[in-house]
Design a protein around this motif. Structure first.
Motif, PDB file in Angstrom:
ATOM      1  N   ALA A   1      -6.981 -17.826  -8.879  1.00 23.46           N
ATOM      2  CA  ALA A   1      -7.266 -16.572  -9.579  1.00 23.46           C
ATOM      3  C   ALA A   1      -6.025 -15.692  -9.639  1.00 23.46           C
ATOM      4  CB  ALA A   1      -8.401 -15.825  -8.880  1.00 23.46           C
ATOM      5  N   LEU A   2      -5.237 -15.694  -8.568  1.00 23.66           N
ATOM      6  CA  LEU A   2      -4.046 -14.852  -8.519  1.00 23.66           C
ATOM      7  C   LEU A   2      -2.913 -15.384  -9.398  1.00 23.66           C
ATOM      8  CD1 LEU A   2      -3.973 -13.840  -4.734  1.00 23.66           C
ATOM      9  CD2 LEU A   2      -4.703 -12.457  -6.684  1.00 23.66           C
ATOM     10  N   ASP A   3      -3.102 -16.561  -9.981  1.00 19.54           N
ATOM     11  CA  ASP A   3      -2.162 -17.013 -11.009  1.00 19.54           C
ATOM     12  C   ASP A   3      -2.338 -16.225 -12.304  1.00 19.54           C
ATOM     13  OD1 ASP A   3      -0.839 -18.980  -9.568  1.00 19.54           O
ATOM     14  OD2 ASP A   3      -2.333 -20.520 -10.045  1.00 19.54           O
ATOM     15  N   HIS A   4      -3.524 -15.632 -12.476  1.00 23.02           N
ATOM     16  CA  HIS A   4      -3.860 -14.989 -13.751  1.00 23.02           C
ATOM     17  C   HIS A   4      -4.054 -13.479 -13.651  1.00 23.02           C
ATOM     18  CE1 HIS A   4      -4.429 -19.036 -15.341  1.00 23.02           C
ATOM     19  NE2 HIS A   4      -5.152 -19.303 -14.271  1.00 23.02           N
ATOM     20  N   VAL A   5      -4.451 -13.007 -12.467  1.00 24.18           N
ATOM     21  CA  VAL A   5      -4.708 -11.572 -12.298  1.00 24.18           C
ATOM     22  C   VAL A   5      -4.127 -11.107 -10.967  1.00 24.18           C
ATOM     23  CG1 VAL A   5      -6.832 -11.594 -13.670  1.00 24.18           C
ATOM     24  CG2 VAL A   5      -6.955 -11.912 -11.180  1.00 24.18           C
ATOM     25  N   PHE A   6      -3.883  -9.825 -10.861  1.00 21.64           N
ATOM     26  CA  PHE A   6      -3.635  -9.211  -9.561  1.00 21.64           C
ATOM     27  C   PHE A   6      -4.490  -7.953  -9.487  1.00 21.64           C
ATOM     28  CE2 PHE A   6      -0.300  -7.744 -12.422  1.00 21.64           C
ATOM     29  CZ  PHE A   6      -0.215  -6.372 -12.200  1.00 21.64           C
ATOM     30  N   PHE A   7      -4.670  -7.449  -8.278  1.00 18.13           N
ATOM     31  CA  PHE A   7      -5.653  -6.394  -8.059  1.00 18.13           C
ATOM     32  C   PHE A   7      -4.998  -5.092  -7.618  1.00 18.13           C
ATOM     33  CE2 PHE A   7      -8.017 -10.312  -7.704  1.00 18.13           C
ATOM     34  CZ  PHE A   7      -9.199 -10.029  -8.373  1.00 18.13           C
ATOM     35  N   LEU A   8      -5.521  -4.014  -8.157  1.00 17.39           N
ATOM     36  CA  LEU A   8      -5.122  -2.663  -7.785  1.00 17.39           C
ATOM     37  C   LEU A   8      -6.342  -1.981  -7.168  1.00 17.39           C
ATOM     38  CD1 LEU A   8      -3.300  -1.721 -11.118  1.00 17.39           C
ATOM     39  CD2 LEU A   8      -2.313  -2.846  -9.115  1.00 17.39           C
TER      40      LEU A   8
ATOM     41  N   THR B   1       0.846  -1.191   0.000  1.00 15.32           N
ATOM     42  CA  THR B   1       0.000   0.000   0.000  1.00 15.32           C
ATOM     43  C   THR B   1       0.882   1.243   0.000  1.00 15.32           C
ATOM     44  OG1 THR B   1      -1.792  -1.120   1.188  1.00 15.32           O
ATOM     45  CG2 THR B   1      -1.792   1.287   1.217  1.00 15.32           C
ATOM     46  N   THR B   2       0.609   2.142  -0.922  1.00 13.82           N
ATOM     47  CA  THR B   2       1.348   3.397  -1.013  1.00 13.82           C
ATOM     48  C   THR B   2       0.365   4.550  -1.207  1.00 13.82           C
ATOM     49  OG1 THR B   2       1.584   3.129  -3.407  1.00 13.82           O
ATOM     50  CG2 THR B   2       3.386   2.309  -2.021  1.00 13.82           C
ATOM     51  N   SER B   3       0.883   5.746  -1.126  1.00 12.44           N
ATOM     52  CA  SER B   3       0.104   6.928  -1.484  1.00 12.44           C
ATOM     53  C   SER B   3       0.528   7.356  -2.888  1.00 12.44           C
ATOM     54  CB  SER B   3       0.351   8.066  -0.496  1.00 12.44           C
ATOM     55  OG  SER B   3      -0.258   9.265  -0.941  1.00 12.44           O
ATOM     56  N   ILE B   4      -0.430   7.459  -3.799  1.00 14.99           N
ATOM     57  CA  ILE B   4      -0.098   7.827  -5.174  1.00 14.99           C
ATOM     58  C   ILE B   4      -0.285   9.317  -5.429  1.00 14.99           C
ATOM     59  CG2 ILE B   4      -0.569   5.541  -6.107  1.00 14.99           C
ATOM     60  CD1 ILE B   4      -3.297   6.629  -7.046  1.00 14.99           C
ATOM     61  N   GLY B   5      -0.616  10.063  -4.390  1.00 17.55           N
ATOM     62  CA  GLY B   5      -0.795  11.503  -4.565  1.00 17.55           C
ATOM     63  C   GLY B   5      -1.543  12.098  -3.392  1.00 17.55           C
ATOM     64  N   LYS B   6      -1.716  13.394  -3.444  1.00 15.68           N
ATOM     65  CA  LYS B   6      -2.390  14.127  -2.380  1.00 15.68           C
ATOM     66  C   LYS B   6      -3.650  14.799  -2.921  1.00 15.68           C
ATOM     67  CE  LYS B   6       0.800  13.713   0.962  1.00 15.68           C
ATOM     68  NZ  LYS B   6       0.552  13.163   2.308  1.00 15.68           N
ATOM     69  N   SER B   7      -4.628  14.905  -2.054  1.00 18.10           N
ATOM     70  CA  SER B   7      -5.848  15.628  -2.398  1.00 18.10           C
ATOM     71  C   SER B   7      -5.608  17.128  -2.276  1.00 18.10           C
ATOM     72  CB  SER B   7      -6.979  15.202  -1.464  1.00 18.10           C
ATOM     73  OG  SER B   7      -6.679  15.627  -0.136  1.00 18.10           O
ATOM     74  N   VAL B   8      -6.608  17.918  -2.600  1.00 16.19           N
ATOM     75  CA  VAL B   8      -6.509  19.376  -2.482  1.00 16.19           C
ATOM     76  C   VAL B   8      -6.142  19.768  -1.058  1.00 16.19           C
ATOM     77  CG1 VAL B   8      -7.823  21.534  -2.579  1.00 16.19           C
ATOM     78  CG2 VAL B   8      -8.094  19.823  -4.391  1.00 16.19           C
ATOM     79  N   GLU B   9      -6.729  19.082  -0.073  1.00 12.78           N
ATOM     80  CA  GLU B   9      -6.473  19.402   1.335  1.00 12.78           C
ATOM     81  C   GLU B   9      -5.312  18.598   1.920  1.00 12.78           C
ATOM     82  OE1 GLU B   9     -10.865  20.976   2.752  1.00 12.78           O
ATOM     83  OE2 GLU B   9     -10.297  18.916   3.235  1.00 12.78           O
ATOM     84  N   GLY B  10      -4.594  17.869   1.072  1.00 13.65           N
ATOM     85  CA  GLY B  10      -3.379  17.202   1.530  1.00 13.65           C
ATOM     86  C   GLY B  10      -3.548  15.792   2.049  1.00 13.65           C
ATOM     87  N   ARG B  11      -4.692  15.167   1.807  1.00 14.11           N
ATOM     88  CA  ARG B  11      -4.891  13.785   2.246  1.00 14.11           C
ATOM     89  C   ARG B  11      -4.318  12.814   1.209  1.00 14.11           C
ATOM     90  NH1 ARG B  11      -9.578  16.503   3.876  1.00 14.11           N
ATOM     91  NH2 ARG B  11      -9.948  16.372   6.138  1.00 14.11           N
ATOM     92  N   ASP B  12      -3.867  11.663   1.702  1.00 10.45           N
ATOM     93  CA  ASP B  12      -3.269  10.662   0.825  1.00 10.45           C
ATOM     94  C   ASP B  12      -4.332   9.915   0.031  1.00 10.45           C
ATOM     95  OD1 ASP B  12      -0.388  10.733   1.394  1.00 10.45           O
ATOM     96  OD2 ASP B  12      -0.995  10.197   3.436  1.00 10.45           O
ATOM     97  N   ILE B  13      -4.002   9.622  -1.229  1.00  8.57           N
ATOM     98  CA  ILE B  13      -4.814   8.744  -2.064  1.00  8.57           C
ATOM     99  C   ILE B  13      -4.174   7.359  -1.974  1.00  8.57           C
ATOM    100  CG2 ILE B  13      -5.712   8.290  -4.387  1.00  8.57           C
ATOM    101  CD1 ILE B  13      -5.269  11.280  -4.986  1.00  8.57           C
ATOM    102  N   TYR B  14      -4.798   6.462  -1.233  1.00 11.02           N
ATOM    103  CA  TYR B  14      -4.189   5.159  -0.965  1.00 11.02           C
ATOM    104  C   TYR B  14      -4.392   4.196  -2.134  1.00 11.02           C
ATOM    105  CZ  TYR B  14      -3.670   6.864   3.785  1.00 11.02           C
ATOM    106  OH  TYR B  14      -3.322   7.616   4.885  1.00 11.02           O
ATOM    107  N   PHE B  15      -3.341   3.443  -2.412  1.00 13.15           N
ATOM    108  CA  PHE B  15      -3.289   2.534  -3.562  1.00 13.15           C
ATOM    109  C   PHE B  15      -2.703   1.215  -3.070  1.00 13.15           C
ATOM    110  CE2 PHE B  15      -0.858   0.813  -7.175  1.00 13.15           C
ATOM    111  CZ  PHE B  15      -1.782   0.867  -8.215  1.00 13.15           C
ATOM    112  N   THR B  16      -3.461   0.130  -3.185  1.00  9.82           N
ATOM    113  CA  THR B  16      -3.018  -1.162  -2.682  1.00  9.82           C
ATOM    114  C   THR B  16      -2.913  -2.172  -3.820  1.00  9.82           C
ATOM    115  OG1 THR B  16      -4.033  -0.809  -0.508  1.00  9.82           O
ATOM    116  CG2 THR B  16      -3.530  -3.078  -1.114  1.00  9.82           C
ATOM    117  N   ILE B  17      -1.805  -2.887  -3.852  1.00  9.53           N
ATOM    118  CA  ILE B  17      -1.602  -3.990  -4.790  1.00  9.53           C
ATOM    119  C   ILE B  17      -1.756  -5.299  -4.017  1.00  9.53           C
ATOM    120  CG2 ILE B  17      -0.008  -5.097  -6.400  1.00  9.53           C
ATOM    121  CD1 ILE B  17       1.537  -2.423  -6.491  1.00  9.53           C
ATOM    122  N   VAL B  18      -2.567  -6.215  -4.543  1.00  4.23           N
ATOM    123  CA  VAL B  18      -2.655  -7.566  -3.981  1.00  4.23           C
ATOM    124  C   VAL B  18      -2.360  -8.544  -5.101  1.00  4.23           C
ATOM    125  CG1 VAL B  18      -4.053  -9.283  -2.790  1.00  4.23           C
ATOM    126  CG2 VAL B  18      -4.378  -6.852  -2.283  1.00  4.23           C
ATOM    127  N   ALA B  19      -1.317  -9.346  -4.919  1.00  2.58           N
ATOM    128  CA  ALA B  19      -0.897 -10.307  -5.937  1.00  2.58           C
ATOM    129  C   ALA B  19      -0.435 -11.588  -5.260  1.00  2.58           C
ATOM    130  CB  ALA B  19       0.233  -9.729  -6.788  1.00  2.58           C
TER     131      ALA B  19
END
Length: 406
Positions: free
Chosen positions: A286-293, A178-196
């Protein structure tokens, strides 16, 4: 009027209260979660202190009398109180009562009217429910007031992600980042999670598969068909853009938990023949064929304030072409980085079950003819599963409905 002797008695009583303050007890409750969309009655009890009369007990929530927690009527909170107490009794020194949290908006659907999706943010929170006598708190306990059981606030989101990630680390060896891919106007994190299934699968996609998709798709197709490319997995992106349509955010978080922790996912559906069927998905297979963002919401400020638009009052679902807002630019950068094979945006609070892969207005630069067949096929699969697992008996695909009427 009081005589001088009366004032002396009152002063003496006040001094006695100071000398012998009542120890605040933990209010025993049958439940600690109240819902804005479901009427709930809790059984509460505490030991009545000596010298305190049951008739003197008054109730507060967040230090406010229950009478001040009013229902929303005619554009304001002016209706009857939606928190009430009944059946107050004393038996062998134990005080019992029923505390009822009714519907503050008079409906189980927070979209009626749509404005209420913005209003409920002013009510929700965790506050102390307290029994008070003579200005002293006799017993109290926290009660969470939430739109519904699975609702998760923006502030609860990252801690929740961390808990699930830690549980997965103990339960299986799936790759979760899980990372932050950017900030909102008010500075909050946009969380981004990879599951593979593992990091190697993700690395191969980023370093080999995706460049081949972009630079020489014909050769990639040949290599896949011939078997020379070997095993690979492709990304599925699950997103929310309207955070005031709260079920969309909560559904993403719940699905993240399932993909991170469960061995299998089973659900009902309906076959093209109309026959009911059950699907059991082995997550490891399923995770042999796809991963999730997962982007739980690309509008953190909207989730924090329960609004449709961002802090600039801009509907981000109208910003994908011109990208005027920081949230849109951050998400678009990641879309370009990953080129997901499927991108699902989860909404909510709609009277009907709308599952639309191509709602107008359309950007003329987007070639829908290259995508629409696969998009409609996905929509039908999800629609059939949706009506098989909910109270809905029909789902709308306006694109298909329009074609049938032409």
């Amino acid at each position: 009027m009081y005589a001088i002797s009366d004032y002396r008695v009152l002063a003496q009583a006040a001094q006695e209260n100071v000398k012998n303050p009542v120890t605040t007890q933990l209010l025993k409750m049958s439940n600690h979660v109240a819902s804005l969309t479901e009427k709930r009655t809790f059984q509460v009890k505490f030991d009545l202190p000596k010298g305190v009369k049951a008739k003197s007990i008054r109730w507060t929530y967040d230090d406010k009398p229950l009478s001040e927690w009013k229902t929303f009527e005619q554009g304001d909170y002016t209706g009857p109180a939606f928190i009430t107490v009944s059946d107050e009794k004393v038996n062998n020194g134990e005080f019992t009562a029923n505390v009822t949290f009714d519907l503050p908006y008079g409906s189980t659907n927070l979209a009626e009217p749509r404005l209420q999706a913005q209003l409920f943010g002013s009510l929700m929170g965790t506050y102390e429910l307290a029994a008070v006598a003579d200005g002293q708190v006799i017993a109290q306990a926290p009660v969470k007031l939430t739109p519904y059981e699975s609702f998760i606030t923006y502030d609860e989101l990252k801690p929740g992600i961390d808990v699930v990630t830690a549980q997965a680390a103990e339960k299986n060896d799936r790759y979760i980042e899980t990372t932050s891919i950017g900030k909102s106007v008010e500075g909050r994190d946009i969380y981004f999670t990879i599951v593979a299934k593992n990091k190697a699968i993700v690395d191969k996609y980023q370093k080999v598969t995706h460049p081949a998709m972009m630079n020489n798709p014909e050769q990639l197709q040949e290599d896949i068909k011939s078997g020379t490319f070997g095993d690979y997995a492709v990304p599925i992106w699950i997103n929310n853009i309207h955070p005031n349509e709260s079920p969309g955010v909560d559904a993403i978080f719940n699905y993240f938990k399932s993909i991170a922790l469960d061995k299998s996912i089973t659900y009902n559906t309906t076959l093209p023949t109309g026959k009911p069927s059950k699907v059991s998905l082995n997550v490891e297979d399923a995770l042999d064929h796809v991963f999730f963002l997962f982007v739980y919401t690309n509008n953190p400020d909207g989730r924090a304030h329960t609004t449709r638009g961002n802090a600039n009052d801009f509907d981000l679902n109208r910003d994908n072409s011109y990208q005027t807002q920081p949230e849109t630019r951050s998400v678009t950068e990641q879309i370009a980085k990953w080129s997901p094979l499927s991108f699902l945006d989860l909404h909510g609070f709609d009277r009907g079950f709308l599952i639309e892969p191509a709602t107008p207005p359309h950007d003329p630069n987007i070639e829908y003819d290259l995508m629409i067949d696969n998009m409609v096929e996905q929509a039908k699969a999800m629609g059939e599963a949706g009506i098989a697992n909910t109270h809905y008996d029909y789902y709308h695909i306006p694109y298909e409905e329009h074609r049938k009427s032409v």
